[in-house]
Design an enzyme around this catalytic site. Structure first.
Site, mmCIF file in Angstrom:
data_model
loop_
_atom_site.group_PDB
_atom_site.id
_atom_site.type_symbol
_atom_site.label_atom_id
_atom_site.label_comp_id
_atom_site.label_asym_id
_atom_site.label_seq_id
_atom_site.Cartn_x
_atom_site.Cartn_y
_atom_site.Cartn_z
ATOM 1 N N GLU A 1 4.525 2.444 14.977
ATOM 2 C CA GLU A 1 4.121 3.443 16.590
ATOM 3 C C GLU A 1 2.966 3.723 15.480
ATOM 4 O OE1 GLU A 1 4.468 4.266 19.862
ATOM 5 O OE2 GLU A 1 2.812 4.246 18.828
ATOM 6 N N LYS B 1 -2.086 0.024 9.884
ATOM 7 C CA LYS B 1 -3.002 -1.449 10.565
ATOM 8 C C LYS B 1 -3.666 -2.175 10.110
ATOM 9 C CE LYS B 1 -5.169 3.056 9.697
ATOM 10 N NZ LYS B 1 -4.614 4.127 9.798
ATOM 11 N N GLY C 1 -3.699 12.248 10.359
ATOM 12 C CA GLY C 1 -3.416 13.290 9.351
ATOM 13 C C GLY C 1 -1.572 13.406 9.814
ATOM 14 N N GLU D 1 -9.854 6.853 5.739
ATOM 15 C CA GLU D 1 -8.996 5.367 4.733
ATOM 16 C C GLU D 1 -8.999 5.601 3.546
ATOM 17 O OE1 GLU D 1 -6.524 3.550 6.417
ATOM 18 O OE2 GLU D 1 -7.130 5.099 7.606
ATOM 19 N N LYS E 1 -7.158 -1.263 14.728
ATOM 20 C CA LYS E 1 -6.333 -1.354 16.211
ATOM 21 C C LYS E 1 -6.295 -1.395 17.018
ATOM 22 C CE LYS E 1 -6.382 3.798 13.317
ATOM 23 N NZ LYS E 1 -7.381 5.227 13.368
ATOM 24 N N ASP F 1 -11.212 0.139 10.965
ATOM 25 C CA ASP F 1 -10.492 0.990 10.921
ATOM 26 C C ASP F 1 -9.708 0.807 12.467
ATOM 27 O OD1 ASP F 1 -7.605 2.588 10.248
ATOM 28 O OD2 ASP F 1 -8.205 3.957 12.099
#
Ligand code: NDP
Ligand code: HSE
Length: 429
Positions: free
Chosen positions: A131, A107, A304, A192, A207, A203
């Site tokens: 995705e 991202k 995860g 991260e 997104k 982060d």
């Protein structure tokens, strides 16, 4: 069945190793669903000799990740290294130049270079899919780009960072402090490489910039996202929020109105009756409001190895099937530049917490700053003396323009009564 889709994996960490495990475990099912097998031709990472818990001896190894894109036995490069620039960006650019498709979970790279990469993929007539870059295993990119494609979206918001949600949930359920819980989130592989990206909201901002582009048909505009993380949220804030009927969540929120785009990542008070209050642990959830479909809620594991690998392989299956549209919500030359909306124009309620000296006149000073700035107080709680002699004052405001709350805090800056940094959280109503 037709020829297999041949892929190369760059990055064999949490997600990369997860992709190999998933392709091994479900190979036959994936081949049936995709209409052809998906096979790994080559892999690359920094350390060739590291044990990653998967058998790598059957794949060709490249020391230089960029060589993956140049191989004749590769159709699609899967970038799972991370970082907005450096080797990930060089690999992506090289892959398109060589006429290869790209699947990425990155991202940061998309938030900063998404438009350039979308243009390069379209020019090369190859797929670019991502995705896994937003909300891990939750199919929200596909949901917005395809499922909700017929709608005008007014608003998209949600819990976008698993690490922060894990920390806030644990702080609430176990009454623990921020620093203790951060180490646990890191150990679980959610965070991260630089965890400040998670806890300072960067982060989630990456997104959000991607989601906003998909939702509103605008060019990704990460620099316009106002960012605040959870570093300054105290256990006491979570307890006060609970007493008032709220849970604290780090929300990313984007709204489009009057050709202007508002984007913010901020810790918020979410009413316990709202679905986002029940998103716990490393889960993510995204709400989108469409003009015909109404409210959509996408929810699931946001981080995860398994969930993220699931999203990466879903993209590969799409490519194997030949489902290749524009990378963003429309061809990149039709996207409109984003024009930043002024946050001060927004109206809402806010939670404010001050650490104050325990002496006469302090509350009056805070109340006067609120009055002078035009902020109306809905409730005020003062909690008794802490170990260091200070007192916590928590205020919930009535609805009003955000600029008034900002002005009140500005008035109190430098006050001898207020110790440290006041905490401001917006309330999701
Ligand atoms: P890891 O740190 O676990 O893995 C990164 C991999 O990249 C490692 O295999 C590392 O090699 C390799 N790498 C790092 N630098 C280089 C380099 N200069 N050249 C070659 N290889 C390099 O990261 P994750 O798997 O967690 O994340 C990968 C991507 O997926 C990131 O973009 C991340 O933001 C994204 N993502 C992660 C999620 C998660 O839950 N972890 C969820 C959603 C997205 P080596 O192992 O040899 O050191
Ligand atoms: N560090 C990210 C998170 C990984 O915690 O949400 C998933 O994008």
């Amino acid at each position: 069945m037709t020829e297999p889709l041949r892929i190369a994996l760059a990055g064999l960490g949490t997600v990369g190793a997860g992709v190999i495990r998933l392709l091994d475990a479900n190979a036959e099912l994936i081949a049936r669903r995709a209409g052809r097998a998906i096979v790994v031709s080559a892999v690359s990472a920094r350390d060739r000799h590291k044990d990653r818990g998967v058998d790598l001896a059957r794949f060709a190894w490249e020391d230089d990740t960029r060589a993956l894109g140049e191989r004749g036995d590769v159709d699609v490069v899967v970038e799972l290294i991370g970082g907005s620039d450096g080797p990930a960006l060089a690999l992506a650019r090289g892959a398109f130049a060589a006429g290869k498709g790209l699947v990425t979970a990155n991202k940061a790279m998309l938030a900063h270079h998404g438009l350039e990469l979308a243009r390069a993929a379209e020019a090369a007539r190859v797929p670019l899919r991502f995705e896994a870059a937003v909300a891990g295993g939750v199919p929200v990119v596909k949901g917005l780009r395809e499922g909700a494609a017929a709608n005008r979206i007014a608003q998209v918001y949600g819990v976008l960072n698993g690490t922060c949600n894990f920390i806030l949930s644990r702080m609430e359920s176990e009454a623990r402090d921020f620093d203790e819980v951060l180490a646990e989130a890191q150990a679980m592989g959610f965070a991260e490489a630089d965890p400040s990206f998670d806890i300072d909201g960067v982060d989630a901002g990456h997104k959000l910039a991607i989601l906003a582009s998909l939702a509103f048909g605008t060019e990704p505009a990460f620099d316009d996202v106002a960012l605040e993380g959870i570093r300054h949220v105290l256990r006491a804030d979570i307890a006060e929020a609970a007493a008032l009927g709220y849970r604290v969540r780090l929300l990313g929120m984007a709204e489009a109105s009057s050709a202007r785009l508002f984007q913010r990542v901020h810790p918020c008070l979410v009413p316990v009756s709202h679905p986002l209050a029940h998103v716990t642990g490393a889960a993510n959830a995204v709400v989108a409001e469409g003009d015909f479909v109404g409210r959509l809620l996408f929810q699931g594991a946001g981080a995860g190895a398994g969930p993220t690998a699931s999203a990466v392989v879903a993209d590969l299956i799409d490519i194997a099937r030949g489902n290749v549209g524009p990378p963003l919500s429309m061809p990149s030359d039709l996207l409109t530049p984003a024009v930043r909306a002024e946050p001060g124009d927004r109206r809402g309620r806010a939670y404010l917490r001050f650490t104050v000296a325990d002496r006469v006149g302090v509350l009056a000073e805070i109340a006067a700053a609120m009055r002078d700035a035009g902020v109306s107080i809905e409730s005020l709680i003062q909690r008794g003396v802490q170990a260091d002699g200070s007192v916590l004052v928590a205020i919930v405001t009535h609805e009003g323009p955000e600029r008034c709350v900002t002005a009140a805090l500005e008035r109190l800056r430098g006050s001898q009564s207020v110790a440290g940094r006041p905490m401001l959280m917006h309330i999701l109503d």
